[in-house]
Design a protein around this motif. Structure first.
Motif, PDB file in Angstrom:
ATOM      1  N   TYR A 295       0.834  -1.203   0.000  1.00 31.93           N
ATOM      2  CA  TYR A 295       0.000   0.000   0.000  1.00 31.93           C
ATOM      3  C   TYR A 295       0.868   1.253   0.000  1.00 31.93           C
ATOM      4  O   TYR A 295       0.556   2.248  -0.661  1.00 31.93           O
TER       5      TYR A 295
ATOM      6  N   GLU B 100       0.946   4.160  -2.805  1.00 32.11           N
ATOM      7  CA  GLU B 100       0.700   5.560  -2.424  1.00 32.11           C
ATOM      8  C   GLU B 100       1.853   6.479  -2.821  1.00 32.11           C
ATOM      9  O   GLU B 100       1.656   7.607  -3.283  1.00 32.11           O
TER      10      GLU B 100
ATOM     11  N   SER C  82      -3.177  -3.692  -8.771  1.00 31.48           N
ATOM     12  CA  SER C  82      -4.434  -3.980  -8.068  1.00 31.48           C
ATOM     13  C   SER C  82      -4.121  -4.957  -6.938  1.00 31.48           C
ATOM     14  O   SER C  82      -3.396  -5.923  -7.151  1.00 31.48           O
TER      15      SER C  82
ATOM     16  N   ALA D  37      -0.793   4.604   4.927  1.00 29.39           N
ATOM     17  CA  ALA D  37      -1.094   4.248   3.533  1.00 29.39           C
ATOM     18  C   ALA D  37      -2.106   3.108   3.482  1.00 29.39           C
ATOM     19  O   ALA D  37      -3.005   3.092   2.634  1.00 29.39           O
ATOM     20  N   LEU D  38      -1.970   2.160   4.402  1.00 28.78           N
ATOM     21  CA  LEU D  38      -2.931   1.060   4.488  1.00 28.78           C
ATOM     22  C   LEU D  38      -4.307   1.584   4.872  1.00 28.78           C
ATOM     23  O   LEU D  38      -5.318   1.224   4.258  1.00 28.78           O
ATOM     24  N   LYS D  39      -4.343   2.439   5.887  1.00 25.07           N
ATOM     25  CA  LYS D  39      -5.628   2.954   6.369  1.00 25.07           C
ATOM     26  C   LYS D  39      -6.347   3.793   5.320  1.00 25.07           C
ATOM     27  O   LYS D  39      -7.576   3.829   5.272  1.00 25.07           O
ATOM     28  N   ALA D  40      -5.571   4.469   4.471  1.00 29.31           N
ATOM     29  CA  ALA D  40      -6.181   5.280   3.414  1.00 29.31           C
ATOM     30  C   ALA D  40      -7.009   4.425   2.461  1.00 29.31           C
ATOM     31  O   ALA D  40      -7.969   4.894   1.858  1.00 29.31           O
ATOM     32  N   VAL D  41      -6.662   3.158   2.352  1.00 32.81           N
ATOM     33  CA  VAL D  41      -7.389   2.237   1.464  1.00 32.81           C
ATOM     34  C   VAL D  41      -8.361   1.364   2.253  1.00 32.81           C
ATOM     35  O   VAL D  41      -9.432   1.009   1.756  1.00 32.81           O
ATOM     36  N   VAL D  42      -7.985   1.042   3.493  1.00 28.70           N
ATOM     37  CA  VAL D  42      -8.811   0.166   4.338  1.00 28.70           C
ATOM     38  C   VAL D  42      -9.141   0.939   5.620  1.00 28.70           C
ATOM     39  O   VAL D  42      -8.442   0.815   6.634  1.00 28.70           O
TER      40      VAL D  42
END
Length: 332
Positions: A47, A51, A63, A260-265
């Protein structure tokens, strides 16, 4: 003169279009990456790489998909559902021994096994022998369960002398905190999730890493489909280059990886995610990785990894040449 200006302008437009087309063409180089499990802090590097544009800089659009364990990743790669993925090397070796699955490990991540005993400082457990006569909980479908009896035997402990409870993964931390079990079996990367339940009952966390008891070998690795490696070898090299940079960047700044992970999840707790990445760093940055180099598969350690798998699966050691399960050509 006007004709010259027009020609120059036309040339500039043409060059711009050519550059745009070139960039677009690179951006169109699409790959699908499959996590070995659900998104969590220990999987944040991919992630962060997306980002920060590390893959885009290599002309790759990524993806990300979630898997259901390492064996699921091997299957998805073999059937063309994904191009790259992460998983325990043991799962790939086991699959290779059973069938000629068209998948290879192309970069090692964990050069120490992540399996560990989790307990509390007041439980009086300082070694595996201290577990004799006690109850240990483990996740029902944990890959650690296969190697657990072998690790005990290698350390002079009769597996039958320890009661093993197989439960839902979500029950492990509460069971340890409540004292229903003396210890649990987990990967060290999930240790931060135990902090909350133990703090509520004023207990302190303690881990016994199996790597300290002779359980050597490669753990989490990057896999790729044979189709990907054969048809797009340069893309594979660029992907691994970007992934290695993302991993180093996450090591340098775990909180950035967690964000960066939290921005997607969004449902991810960013502080726990950062701690999970920190817990995974010793598995990647250690004396083995420094000696052999980042991402390497050293033949002797690779053979040791297969030896554990073969014994756990009751397979003859000659069933598989572990060298056929890896490729070292794409880190160059």
């Amino acid at each position: 003169m006007k004709r010259l200006v027009k020609s120059c302008a036309a040339l500039a437009v043409s060059l711009t279009l050519a550059q745009f087309t070139s960039v677009s063409a690179r951006a169109a180089e699409h790959v699908t990456f499959m996590l070995d499990w659900l998104p969590a802090g220990d999987k944040a590097a991919i992630y962060l790489g997306v980002e920060k544009g590390l893959f885009a800089a290599e002309g790759i659009d990524v993806s990300i998909r979630s898997g259901r364990g390492s064996s699921d990743v091997v299957t998805k790669l073999a059937t063309g559902v994904a191009d790259f993925g992460t998983g325990g090397l043991a799962a790939l070796l086991q699959a290779k021994a059973a069938d000629a699955v068209p998948v290879k490990a192309v970069m090692s991540l964990y050069t120490l096994q992540p399996d560990a005993i989790f307990t509390t400082t007041d439980a009086g457990i300082d070694s595996l022998k201290d577990l004799v006569g006690k109850t240990v909980a483990t996740a029902t479908f944990s890959s650690s369960n296969v190697s657990w009896p072998l690790v005990l035997k290698a350390n002079g402990v009769n597996p039958d002398s320890i009661k093993l409870l197989k439960v839902d993964p979500g029950a492990l931390a509460p069971m340890l905190a409540s004292g229903q079990v003396a210890a649990t079996i987990n990967w060290v990367t999930v240790a931060p999730a135990f902090a909350g339940p133990l703090k509520e009952v004023n207990k302190s966390f303690k881990a016994l890493a199996w790597s300290n008891y002779g359980f050597d070998g490669y753990g989490l690795s990057v896999f790729a489909s044979d189709r990907m490696l054969a048809e797009r070898p340069e893309t594979a090299r660029k992907f691994l280059k970007a992934y290695a940079r993302a991993t180093q960047m996450a090591n340098d700044d775990p909180m950035a990886a967690a964000k960066a992970l939290k921005a997607v999840v969004p449902e991810v707790d960013v502080n726990t995610a950062a701690e999970q990445w920190k817990a995974s760093i010793p598995l990647m940055v250690n004396d083995i990785a420094k000696k052999d180099g980042p991402g390497a598969f050293e033949p002797k350690l690779l053979a040791t990894t297969w030896k554990w798998v073969a014994e756990a699966q009751n397979l003859p050691i000659e069933k598989l040449d572990p060298e056929t399960a890896v490729s070292r050509d794409f880190l160059k």
